[in-house]
Design a protein around this motif. Structure first.
Motif, mmCIF file in Angstrom:
data_model
loop_
_atom_site.group_PDB
_atom_site.id
_atom_site.type_symbol
_atom_site.label_atom_id
_atom_site.label_comp_id
_atom_site.label_asym_id
_atom_site.label_seq_id
_atom_site.Cartn_x
_atom_site.Cartn_y
_atom_site.Cartn_z
ATOM 1 N N VAL A 226 -35.793 26.199 -15.099
ATOM 2 C CA VAL A 226 -36.127 27.738 -15.813
ATOM 3 C C VAL A 226 -36.423 27.174 -17.304
ATOM 4 C CG1 VAL A 226 -34.829 29.644 -16.582
ATOM 5 C CG2 VAL A 226 -34.419 28.786 -14.296
ATOM 6 N N LYS A 227 -37.535 28.060 -17.604
ATOM 7 C CA LYS A 227 -38.183 27.774 -19.062
ATOM 8 C C LYS A 227 -38.190 28.962 -19.855
ATOM 9 C CE LYS A 227 -41.353 24.213 -17.032
ATOM 10 N NZ LYS A 227 -42.955 23.731 -16.758
ATOM 11 N N ASN A 228 -37.539 28.788 -21.051
ATOM 12 C CA ASN A 228 -37.493 30.037 -22.113
ATOM 13 C C ASN A 228 -37.416 31.339 -21.465
ATOM 14 O OD1 ASN A 228 -40.195 27.708 -22.920
ATOM 15 N ND2 ASN A 228 -38.172 27.901 -24.483
ATOM 16 N N LEU A 229 -36.333 31.621 -20.648
ATOM 17 C CA LEU A 229 -36.268 33.012 -20.022
ATOM 18 C C LEU A 229 -35.601 33.947 -21.035
ATOM 19 C CD1 LEU A 229 -35.240 33.948 -16.496
ATOM 20 C CD2 LEU A 229 -33.834 34.622 -18.431
ATOM 21 N N SER A 230 -35.838 35.025 -21.393
ATOM 22 C CA SER A 230 -35.272 36.027 -22.032
ATOM 23 C C SER A 230 -35.041 37.332 -21.448
ATOM 24 C CB SER A 230 -36.072 36.193 -23.472
ATOM 25 O OG SER A 230 -35.967 34.936 -24.101
ATOM 26 N N VAL B 141 -39.546 27.791 -11.815
ATOM 27 C CA VAL B 141 -40.462 26.870 -11.190
ATOM 28 C C VAL B 141 -39.445 26.470 -10.005
ATOM 29 C CG1 VAL B 141 -41.473 24.516 -11.268
ATOM 30 C CG2 VAL B 141 -41.778 26.222 -13.377
ATOM 31 N N LEU B 142 -39.946 26.438 -8.861
ATOM 32 C CA LEU B 142 -38.856 26.126 -7.595
ATOM 33 C C LEU B 142 -39.818 25.039 -6.901
ATOM 34 C CD1 LEU B 142 -36.632 26.690 -6.141
ATOM 35 C CD2 LEU B 142 -37.988 28.174 -4.446
ATOM 36 N N ASP B 143 -39.195 23.853 -6.774
ATOM 37 C CA ASP B 143 -40.223 22.652 -6.019
ATOM 38 C C ASP B 143 -41.178 22.276 -6.725
ATOM 39 O OD1 ASP B 143 -37.774 21.993 -4.309
ATOM 40 O OD2 ASP B 143 -38.501 23.544 -2.830
ATOM 41 N N GLY B 144 -41.614 22.364 -7.998
ATOM 42 C CA GLY B 144 -42.697 21.922 -8.891
ATOM 43 C C GLY B 144 -43.888 23.415 -8.756
ATOM 44 N N ASN B 145 -43.359 24.406 -7.978
ATOM 45 C CA ASN B 145 -44.353 25.609 -8.086
ATOM 46 C C ASN B 145 -43.674 26.756 -8.847
ATOM 47 O OD1 ASN B 145 -46.188 23.998 -6.090
ATOM 48 N ND2 ASN B 145 -44.410 24.647 -4.751
ATOM 49 N N LEU B 146 -44.868 27.235 -9.686
ATOM 50 C CA LEU B 146 -44.343 28.566 -10.675
ATOM 51 C C LEU B 146 -44.244 29.715 -9.756
ATOM 52 C CD1 LEU B 146 -43.893 29.763 -13.637
ATOM 53 C CD2 LEU B 146 -46.374 30.225 -13.307
ATOM 54 N N PRO C 256 -34.842 41.037 -5.794
ATOM 55 C CA PRO C 256 -34.088 40.181 -4.841
ATOM 56 C C PRO C 256 -34.670 39.756 -3.767
ATOM 57 C CG PRO C 256 -32.702 41.793 -5.920
ATOM 58 C CD PRO C 256 -34.135 42.383 -6.240
ATOM 59 N N GLU C 257 -35.549 40.583 -3.087
ATOM 60 C CA GLU C 257 -36.508 40.403 -1.941
ATOM 61 C C GLU C 257 -37.359 39.007 -2.144
ATOM 62 O OE1 GLU C 257 -39.255 42.484 1.478
ATOM 63 O OE2 GLU C 257 -38.869 43.441 -0.556
ATOM 64 N N ASP C 258 -37.934 39.086 -3.350
ATOM 65 C CA ASP C 258 -38.774 38.068 -3.799
ATOM 66 C C ASP C 258 -38.020 36.583 -3.814
ATOM 67 O OD1 ASP C 258 -41.068 39.610 -3.827
ATOM 68 O OD2 ASP C 258 -40.808 39.904 -6.231
ATOM 69 N N ALA C 259 -36.684 36.779 -4.386
ATOM 70 C CA ALA C 259 -35.962 35.432 -4.612
ATOM 71 C C ALA C 259 -35.621 35.113 -3.230
ATOM 72 C CB ALA C 259 -34.546 35.819 -5.431
ATOM 73 N N ILE C 260 -35.149 35.725 -2.397
ATOM 74 C CA ILE C 260 -34.391 35.506 -1.108
ATOM 75 C C ILE C 260 -35.995 34.776 -0.348
ATOM 76 C CG2 ILE C 260 -33.792 36.508 1.268
ATOM 77 C CD1 ILE C 260 -32.257 38.545 -0.470
ATOM 78 N N LYS C 261 -36.946 35.267 -0.411
ATOM 79 C CA LYS C 261 -38.099 34.924 0.244
ATOM 80 C C LYS C 261 -38.300 33.364 -0.012
ATOM 81 C CE LYS C 261 -40.494 39.070 1.661
ATOM 82 N NZ LYS C 261 -41.629 39.980 1.400
ATOM 83 N N HIS C 262 -38.062 33.243 -1.398
ATOM 84 C CA HIS C 262 -38.246 31.748 -1.928
ATOM 85 C C HIS C 262 -37.215 30.992 -1.763
ATOM 86 C CE1 HIS C 262 -42.109 32.505 -4.003
ATOM 87 N NE2 HIS C 262 -41.708 33.773 -4.554
#
Length: 496
Positions: free
Chosen positions: A260-264, A310-315, A321-327
């Motif tokens: 996680v980078k510079n999340l606000s 970034v998850l497993d090297g991919n942005l 929540p649906e997007d998060a679950i799919k990832h």
């Protein structure tokens, strides 16, 4: 100690498919704190609801002040001076503190509620209890910890002489716990008798005179607290000795899973951290530090203002929540009843809802055999105590509800699992089972995030702890080299 204020013998209570109490006994004396302990599902809350008139017992005797009281109603119990503070808060959020405290008992003037008298009476009680709360504040604006204190003040406003406290410290900070213990000890001096239910066994030494232990709906033992030990109490609770309360396994670090980078977002400012395979990262901080808000933002439940995930090297982009679950990012929320479960649905339906994509065909029809296979596996793997998968979630104990919340996500092929206060309000044995689940995920190379307000378990189960204060990360500590004092120092490092 004087004679028993309350005495119950041979009390039993059954619900469909479950015998909650089986010939139990319990007594309470004036001016004592009697802790009632046991695992989730032991029957503690059921007995308290019988004492306070919410449930009727199936059999057994019930005496108050030496008199057989028969079956009580909540009103009759209140008339006898019995008041209960439930684990699940029961507040009218859009009313003020004073209005909540005296709901149904308001003083009236010319047929209208006397608001000034209401506020004055509430303020007097709050001051007596040394609670710094404005009686005119709308309850919705207060944190859960303050709402908990108001429930205590409300109970005491009825001049209760028998007070039942069910997990009263589950949402309190350490400072607020200490304030509560002072209140309890003052109440004892004034002759008030308290039945105290808690899974935080370490706090018993500050207030407790006697302990009784229930297991699987049966009475086990009653002992003076100063003549027993916590290890002995735990052994009575679970029927065996627990040798390792924090069974954290050590694994070599693998690849970076999450960055996680510079999340606000809102009061969260420039949050950056990473998570590797083979480690459990704990998140600590005082209430309101921003831990839950951070992961609701990462999970897509709250909107972020800026930052990258970034998850497993991919942005990746997460807008819901649906997007998060799919990832492959899943989140077990802190408030299991409000956000983690559909309590009116069965275990099968709760687990199935989170896995519709796995149990449905391309036409949207559910494969019941596949659903049953997944649900039965979760019940077996997590040792969920239930007569069947069709049991409604609302009828499960707190620990088993928590397991259903965890189970619906473990059925998925997750890359990151976030546990937010997963052990709040559950017993010692259930906690250890949750810890073993975290360890198994760690073995499988899944990234594990563990949010907890209990410092011993943060240090005991995390490999690394990130400390938050005022919406920022103020500490990044290896737990093998840190202490509770160092974590607390970081948790109070306020910055603008």
């Amino acid at each position: 100690m004087s004679q028993n204020l309350i005495e119950l013998n041979g009390v039993s209570k059954s619900f469909p498919g479950v015998k909650a109490l089986d010939q139990v006994k319990f007594d309470l004396k004036s001016g004592e704190v009697h802790a009632l302990l046991g695992e989730n599902g032991a029957g503690k809350s059921t007995l308290m609801k019988i004492i306070s008139g919410i449930y009727k017992r199936d059999e057994g005797s019930y005496f108050v002040d030496g008199q057989d009281v028969g079956d009580l109603t909540p009103k009759k119990a209140a008339d006898l001076g019995i008041s209960i503070i439930h684990q699940e808060l029961n507040m009218c959020l859009d009313l003020t503190v004073a209005e909540n405290m005296f709901l149904g008992r308001e003083k009236k003037k010319f047929g209208l509620v006397d608001q000034k008298a209401l506020n004055d009476d509430a303020e007097a009680i709050l001051k007596k209890l040394q609670m710094d709360i404005d009686p005119e504040t709308v309850v919705r604006k207060l944190p859960v910890s303050k709402q908990q204190m108001i429930e205590i003040a409300k109970a005491l406003s009825t001049n209760a002489r028998i007070l039942i406290m069910d997990e009263p410290t589950s949402a309190l900070t350490e400072k607020e716990c200490n304030e509560l213990f002072k209140i309890i000890n003052n109440l004892k001096k004034n002759g008030c008798a308290i039945i105290y239910i808690s899974h935080r066994l370490e706090e018993l030494e500050y207030i407790t005179d006697r302990v009784s232990v229930f297991r699987d709906g049966r009475y086990i033992i009653t002992k003076d607290f100063d003549k027993t030990s916590l290890d002995e109490i735990i052994a009575y609770m679970v029927g065996r000795e627990i040798t390792d309360k924090y069974p954290n396994i050590k694994m070599p670090l693998g690849d970076k899973i999450l960055e996680v980078k510079n999340l606000s977002a809102g009061f969260l400012k420039d949050i950056s951290f990473d998570l590797f395979a083979g480690e459990i990262v704990g998140f600590s901080g005082l209430m309101g530090a921003g831990r839950t808000e951070l992961f609701k933002t990462i999970f897509g439940a709250d909107k972020k203002e800026k930052g990258e995930i970034v998850l497993d090297g991919n942005l990746i982009g997460i807008r819901s929540p649906e997007d998060a679950i799919k990832h492959g990012i899943v989140f077990g929320p802190e408030d299991r009843k409000a956000e983690g479960l559909c309590t009116k649905l069965s275990i099968r339906e709760n687990i199935g809802l989170a896995n519709l994509d796995q149990i449905s065909n391309k036409f949207g029809l559910i494969n019941r055999d596949k659903e049953s296979e997944i649900v039965n596996k979760m019940i077996q793997d997590l040792k969920i105590k239930t007569p069947s998968m069709e049991q409604d979630a609302k009828n499960l104990s707190g620990g088993n509800q928590q397991k259903v919340v965890v189970g619906k996500w473990l059925a998925r092929d997750a890359r990151v699992v976030v546990f937010d206060e997963p052990t709040r309000g559950i017993d010692v044995a259930a906690k250890v089972e949750i810890y073993h689940i975290m360890n198994e995920l760690k073995r499988q190379g899944v990234g594990v995030i563990f949010i907890s307000s209990e410092l011993p378990e943060i240090i005991g189960m995390s490999d690394r702890v990130l400390v938050m204060c005022n919406g920022r990360i103020t500490g990044n500590l290896m737990t093998v080299d840190t202490t509770q004092d160092e974590i607390l120092h970081c948790a109070t490092r306020y910055s603008n």
